[in-house]
Scaffold this active site. Structure first.
Site, PDB file in Angstrom:
ATOM      1  N   HIS A 122      49.291  43.236  47.860  1.00 28.87           N
ATOM      2  CA  HIS A 122      50.275  42.426  47.149  1.00 28.87           C
ATOM      3  C   HIS A 122      51.669  43.402  46.652  1.00 28.87           C
ATOM      4  O   HIS A 122      51.259  44.386  46.302  1.00 28.87           O
ATOM      5  CB  HIS A 122      49.897  41.816  45.706  1.00 28.87           C
ATOM      6  CG  HIS A 122      48.851  40.767  46.032  1.00 28.87           C
ATOM      7  ND1 HIS A 122      47.839  40.462  45.003  1.00 28.87           N
ATOM      8  CD2 HIS A 122      48.419  40.095  47.021  1.00 28.87           C
ATOM      9  CE1 HIS A 122      47.041  39.611  45.565  1.00 28.87           C
ATOM     10  NE2 HIS A 122      47.413  39.205  46.912  1.00 28.87           N
ATOM     11  N   LYS A 134      52.253  49.697  38.403  1.00 26.66           N
ATOM     12  CA  LYS A 134      51.043  49.461  37.650  1.00 26.66           C
ATOM     13  C   LYS A 134      50.309  50.459  37.352  1.00 26.66           C
ATOM     14  O   LYS A 134      50.063  51.406  38.278  1.00 26.66           O
ATOM     15  CB  LYS A 134      50.242  48.376  38.617  1.00 26.66           C
ATOM     16  CG  LYS A 134      51.153  47.214  38.992  1.00 26.66           C
ATOM     17  CD  LYS A 134      50.324  46.171  40.031  1.00 26.66           C
ATOM     18  CE  LYS A 134      51.077  45.153  40.417  1.00 26.66           C
ATOM     19  NZ  LYS A 134      50.270  44.327  41.504  1.00 26.66           N
ATOM     20  N   TYR A 155      45.639  45.730  33.802  1.00 28.87           N
ATOM     21  CA  TYR A 155      46.691  46.767  34.518  1.00 28.87           C
ATOM     22  C   TYR A 155      48.025  46.245  33.616  1.00 28.87           C
ATOM     23  O   TYR A 155      48.289  45.038  33.136  1.00 28.87           O
ATOM     24  CB  TYR A 155      46.973  46.543  35.919  1.00 28.87           C
ATOM     25  CG  TYR A 155      47.287  45.220  36.460  1.00 28.87           C
ATOM     26  CD1 TYR A 155      48.232  44.692  36.814  1.00 28.87           C
ATOM     27  CD2 TYR A 155      46.081  44.161  36.659  1.00 28.87           C
ATOM     28  CE1 TYR A 155      48.544  43.418  37.473  1.00 28.87           C
ATOM     29  CE2 TYR A 155      46.241  42.889  37.151  1.00 28.87           C
ATOM     30  CZ  TYR A 155      47.761  42.772  37.711  1.00 28.87           C
ATOM     31  OH  TYR A 155      47.830  41.216  38.176  1.00 28.87           O
ATOM     32  N   ASP A 209      46.189  35.423  50.555  1.00 23.61           N
ATOM     33  CA  ASP A 209      45.835  36.693  51.066  1.00 23.61           C
ATOM     34  C   ASP A 209      45.202  36.373  52.602  1.00 23.61           C
ATOM     35  O   ASP A 209      45.374  37.251  53.517  1.00 23.61           O
ATOM     36  CB  ASP A 209      44.723  37.329  50.533  1.00 23.61           C
ATOM     37  CG  ASP A 209      45.289  38.107  49.210  1.00 23.61           C
ATOM     38  OD1 ASP A 209      46.552  38.213  49.103  1.00 23.61           O
ATOM     39  OD2 ASP A 209      44.756  38.175  48.315  1.00 23.61           O
TER      40      ASP A 209
END
Length: 194
Positions: A61, A70, A130, A169
């Site tokens: 992504h 991140k 995250y 996905d």
């Protein structure tokens, strides 16, 4: 805290110092000064936490606007975590780096803005946490096929039919299909200083 450059130097592997005794342990997972001294000078605006079962593959992504840096870690279980450089003009464009992160090794990975990100759960379950440098914007989110041959990530998957993928996905695009949008995007570019 030990901060190590990976084979894509802007992606950093972080090994925090863990202090433990019979009561448990303590570790520092974010220290603005230490990260800034290592060239990671960012402000975080959002924290996320996901739980996934074995063979879940999330990614790859990225956001075409408001790209997110991140700082990722696993607090329970294990994942194979992957970052793919999508910064057009970067000397490592289209290359990937992967690291095993787990609740046992306490490692973290810094994935800068302009990278696609994904992970594969290798334990029965995994809690994945995250910090993000920009807000999630679903209208700008894109996904590249986890098994795109031009990226060629070695996920260590022997039976792809066992993977658990989201519809998003399953219907991702190839890196080649993503190129037109990436090339016209000034928000996804290599860092000028590190």
């Amino acid at each position: 805290m030990k901060i190590i450059s990976t084979r894509i130097p802007d992606v950093k592997l972080i090994e925090p110092k863990v202090f433990g005794d019979e009561r448990g342990f303590f570790m520092e997972t974010w220290n603005e000064k230490a990260f800034r001294e290592a060239g990671i000078n960012v402000a975080f605006v959002q924290d996320n936490h996901s739980r996934s079962v074995k063979n879940t593959l999330r990614g790859l992504h990225y956001q075409i606007k408001q790209p997110q840096g991140k700082l990722v870690r696993v607090t329970r279980g294990e994942v194979f975590d992957v970052a793919v450089d999508l910064r057009v003009g970067s000397s490592t464009f289209g290359q990937w780096v992967g690291e095993y992160l787990s609740g046992e090794n306490n490692r973290m990975l810094w994935v800068p803005p302009g990278f696609a990100h994904g992970f594969l759960v290798t334990s029965d379950t995994a809690d994945f946490q995250y910090k993000c440098t920009d807000f999630y914007s679903p209208e700008y989110e894109r996904s590249i096929f986890w098994n795109d041959p031009s990226v060629n990530v070695d996920w260590g998957v022997s039976n792809p039919e066992e993977l658990l993928l989201s519809n998003k996905d399953k219907h991702a695009q190839s890196l080649q299909q993503a190129m037109a949008e990436l090339e016209g995007n000034s928000q996804i570019k290599p860092e000028t200083s590190a």
